[in-house]
Design a protein around this motif. Sequence first.
Motif, PDB file in Angstrom:
ATOM      1  N   PHE A  95      -5.269   7.939   2.776  1.00  0.00           N
ATOM      2  CA  PHE A  95      -4.140   7.012   2.705  1.00  0.00           C
ATOM      3  C   PHE A  95      -4.155   6.036   3.877  1.00  0.00           C
ATOM      4  CE2 PHE A  95       0.430   6.246   3.818  1.00  0.00           C
ATOM      5  CZ  PHE A  95       0.694   5.347   2.795  1.00  0.00           C
ATOM      6  N   LYS A 114      -4.483  12.040  -2.700  1.00  0.00           N
ATOM      7  CA  LYS A 114      -3.320  12.408  -1.903  1.00  0.00           C
ATOM      8  C   LYS A 114      -3.719  13.156  -0.633  1.00  0.00           C
ATOM      9  CE  LYS A 114      -0.303  12.684  -5.958  1.00  0.00           C
ATOM     10  NZ  LYS A 114      -1.320  12.193  -6.891  1.00  0.00           N
ATOM     11  N   PHE A 164      -6.879   3.573   3.436  1.00  0.00           N
ATOM     12  CA  PHE A 164      -6.481   2.625   2.394  1.00  0.00           C
ATOM     13  C   PHE A 164      -5.597   1.528   2.981  1.00  0.00           C
ATOM     14  CE2 PHE A 164      -3.279   1.264  -0.683  1.00  0.00           C
ATOM     15  CZ  PHE A 164      -4.058   0.824  -1.727  1.00  0.00           C
ATOM     16  N   TYR A 203       0.231   3.430  -3.566  1.00  0.00           N
ATOM     17  CA  TYR A 203      -0.635   4.606  -3.402  1.00  0.00           C
ATOM     18  C   TYR A 203      -0.080   5.840  -4.103  1.00  0.00           C
ATOM     19  CZ  TYR A 203      -4.402   7.193  -1.132  1.00  0.00           C
ATOM     20  OH  TYR A 203      -5.532   7.934  -0.902  1.00  0.00           O
ATOM     21  N   LEU A 221      -3.418   7.773  -6.412  1.00  0.00           N
ATOM     22  CA  LEU A 221      -4.686   7.773  -5.687  1.00  0.00           C
ATOM     23  C   LEU A 221      -4.801   9.063  -4.865  1.00  0.00           C
ATOM     24  CD1 LEU A 221      -4.711   4.036  -4.526  1.00  0.00           C
ATOM     25  CD2 LEU A 221      -6.082   5.037  -6.349  1.00  0.00           C
ATOM     26  N   GLY A 272       0.808  -1.217   0.000  1.00  0.00           N
ATOM     27  CA  GLY A 272       0.000   0.000   0.000  1.00  0.00           C
ATOM     28  C   GLY A 272       0.836   1.260   0.000  1.00  0.00           C
ATOM     29  N   GLU A 313     -11.810   5.619  -2.091  1.00  0.00           N
ATOM     30  CA  GLU A 313     -11.142   6.372  -3.168  1.00  0.00           C
ATOM     31  C   GLU A 313     -12.089   7.347  -3.856  1.00  0.00           C
ATOM     32  OE1 GLU A 313      -8.536   7.879  -5.948  1.00  0.00           O
ATOM     33  OE2 GLU A 313      -8.207   6.878  -4.022  1.00  0.00           O
TER      34      GLU A 313
END
Length: 419
Positions: A295, A290, A298, A283, A288, A279, A374
């Motif tokens: 994050f 920011k 995720f 990422y 993806l 990850g 996301e």
Amino acid sequence: LSIACELLGSPELLFLDEPTSGLDSFQAEKVVESLRVLSKEGKTVVCVIHQPSGTVFNMFDDLVLLSEGRMQYCGPASDVVTYFRNRGYKCPAGINAGEFCLNTVSINLETKETELESRKRIAELSTAFHQRNMFKHHHKKHEDAKGKAGAPPARRRRPEAGPFLQLRLLFGRALKEVTGNKVANIIKLVQQVSTAVIYGGIYSLSNTQSSIQDRLGLLSLMAIGNTNLAIASTIRAFPKEKSIVVNDRSKNIYGAFPYFLSKVLAEAPVGAFLSLVFGGLIYPLVGLQKTGPKFMTFLGITTLHSFASSALGLLLGAVAPSSDAALALLPPVIVLMIIFNGFNITEENTPQLLWWMPKISVIRWGFEALCINEFGGLNFVCDRKHKAMCTNTGEDALARVSDTLSTATVEGAMVAQLA
């Protein structure tokens, strides 16, 4: 060591095949002394023993002598010398009872005459013993049958250790096995890093309309890859230990749930580390969202998804009779979970007979959580000629994919994976 392993289950009956073989007379005596202590505690100890010393022989309460598959004697060990003397075979002075018994019931192959003589002696002893005990055995069998008719059924004994102690000891054993396999762990790490780099070289996400499909495809691949790696890592764990576990469970050393939970928890540190590495790399590489909270969420989703997939791998391994059968189960299970991941076919259009498949698909819940995290808060630029075809927000994009995705939450998807 073999005796100690059997004693872990505190068996009521202990059957030992030559426990003193390869030991000197002192060690053999100590082993038999320990077995005698067990018998005094109420355990039934049966030993096959060859060439016992006089001290070792005198420790046994009962004796069974066999020769050529025929019974020569069965009764108190202290009476065997008298029994043979009454039949014309006297123990010579200076010879211990164990050695005398073996010489009496063994076949002497030195010459033809000695062989015939010893075979005749064995046949006579066998016949004499059979005639002497025929009535006694018949009477005892009848009494045992009467006693068993009114005896209550035996209760299954519970493990002596509590569930938390079982879990702690099993977890320690499983963790040593997982961390000790350094080569496999290094290969998994290289696989995760290389996969993240490959994805990063292919995908470069933006806020255009075409990036919607790219995001969906990437998140779907991530959920599939994470599931595949986690299941493949654990699906063979149980079949390899199946004989050990079945043996331990037959002795009620530990329960099935503590064992299963210990395997899941032992895989957790390695699985979490690999998920965090993957990850943390993918990422920023693919672009993806920011933001810090996105994050961190995720990373939490991918880690939890790895745990759920590992548990599923252990479950499949427990169901399969062998490692080959477990590996054969992997492709159809993965394919079914991919089909019903909420993207390839929506939950609303799932056949009625298979309504339950999306609910047990680990890939579906992982993909759903990744999508909500996301797409939530995203805004897309309308770069198409026909403005009506544009999707302006991430929420609108999810609604076009499925009504389920538009109403789902990250928390709900994560709870579903825990269940």
